[in-house]
Motif scaffolding. Structure first.
Motif, mmCIF file in Angstrom:
data_model
loop_
_atom_site.group_PDB
_atom_site.id
_atom_site.type_symbol
_atom_site.label_atom_id
_atom_site.label_comp_id
_atom_site.label_asym_id
_atom_site.label_seq_id
_atom_site.Cartn_x
_atom_site.Cartn_y
_atom_site.Cartn_z
ATOM 1 N N THR A 7 0.826 -1.207 0.000
ATOM 2 C CA THR A 7 0.000 0.000 0.000
ATOM 3 C C THR A 7 0.856 1.251 0.000
ATOM 4 O OG1 THR A 7 -1.763 -1.140 1.175
ATOM 5 C CG2 THR A 7 -1.753 1.261 1.291
ATOM 6 N N GLN A 159 -10.049 -0.923 -2.516
ATOM 7 C CA GLN A 159 -9.445 -2.195 -2.923
ATOM 8 C C GLN A 159 -10.416 -3.071 -3.702
ATOM 9 O OE1 GLN A 159 -7.522 -4.322 0.260
ATOM 10 N NE2 GLN A 159 -6.207 -2.597 0.825
ATOM 11 N N THR A 166 -14.872 -3.799 2.103
ATOM 12 C CA THR A 166 -13.617 -3.445 1.453
ATOM 13 C C THR A 166 -12.786 -2.483 2.297
ATOM 14 O OG1 THR A 166 -12.626 -2.627 -0.601
ATOM 15 C CG2 THR A 166 -14.564 -1.462 0.209
ATOM 16 N N ASP A 169 -7.121 2.003 0.533
ATOM 17 C CA ASP A 169 -5.771 2.537 0.668
ATOM 18 C C ASP A 169 -5.854 4.061 0.586
ATOM 19 O OD1 ASP A 169 -4.945 -0.093 0.614
ATOM 20 O OD2 ASP A 169 -4.409 -0.058 -1.510
#
Length: 211
Positions: A7, A159, A166, A169
């Motif tokens: 990430t 994501q 979910t 990031d």
């Protein structure tokens, strides 16, 4: 959000593509910078970070940056379902605001959600109220959130779109913003509440001296 090495790498690439990183800053003489004594390094490039936005507050009212940034503010982008990073960062910002309150500085924390599917005004109101009575929670449509994120040069990526669980990031800087003047400084995750308090107090003193 599990902010893994993958990430972090993705965020770094996105920031580089957006022209961030080192280009956020440029050399400027102390004589030209009213906040020179408060800075850790060189001054921010004027107009490169921050700007106008239209979002929805925790009461469901559409607001602009002029409605929200009415006093020195610490602005953070994240989401309420974030399992670790966002609660810690927002709690740190809230602690700094409390420490500043104790020293007579009126600063407000602002939390802008990048989760347009799950973060309703009601969700933002509950989350903000748990952290600090002065915290303002903002959400909005995908277009509104995208515009605000671009204005502050932040990064976020869902994501698994459509998955109700979910993760997202996202970049994790907090931005110090003043009414009308706009962005003046940012703080990384490793900045402590005490360090943030000292820095923000210096910036607020310098800002007031200009009024």
């Amino acid at each position: 959000m599990a902010f893994s090495a993958r990430t972090a790498a993705a965020a770094a690439v996105a920031l580089a593509v957006a022209g961030l990183g080192a280009t956020w800053y440029f050399s400027q003489s102390a004589a030209d910078d009213a906040f020179a004594q408060c800075r850790r390094g060189v001054a921010p490039a004027a107009g490169q970070i921050g700007g106008a936005f239209t979002l929805v507050n925790q009461d469901g009212k559409t607001v602009t940056d002029a409605d929200v940034i009415t006093k020195p503010s610490l602005v953070y982008f994240g989401y309420t379902y974030c399992p670790d990073v966002c609660p810690l960062d927002n709690a740190r910002n809230a602690e700094a605001v409390t420490l500043l309150d104790e020293r007579g500085y009126d600063v407000q924390p602002v939390f802008i959600s990048v989760d347009t599917d799950r973060d309703t005004p009601e969700t933002m109101r509950e989350f903000a109220a748990m952290l600090h009575p002065k915290m303002i929670g903002l959400t909005g449509s995908p277009e509104q959130i995208s515009a605000a994120s671009k204005a502050y040069r932040t990064y976020f990526k869902v994501q698994d779109p459509g998955d109700p669980y979910t993760l997202i990031d996202h970049s994790t800087q907090s931005y110090l913003v003043f009414p009308k003047l706009g962005f003046v400084e940012f703080f990384n995750r490793d900045t402590t509440a005490e360090e943030m308090t000292e820095s923000v107090a210096c910036f607020v003193d310098a800002w007031k001296a200009q009024q």
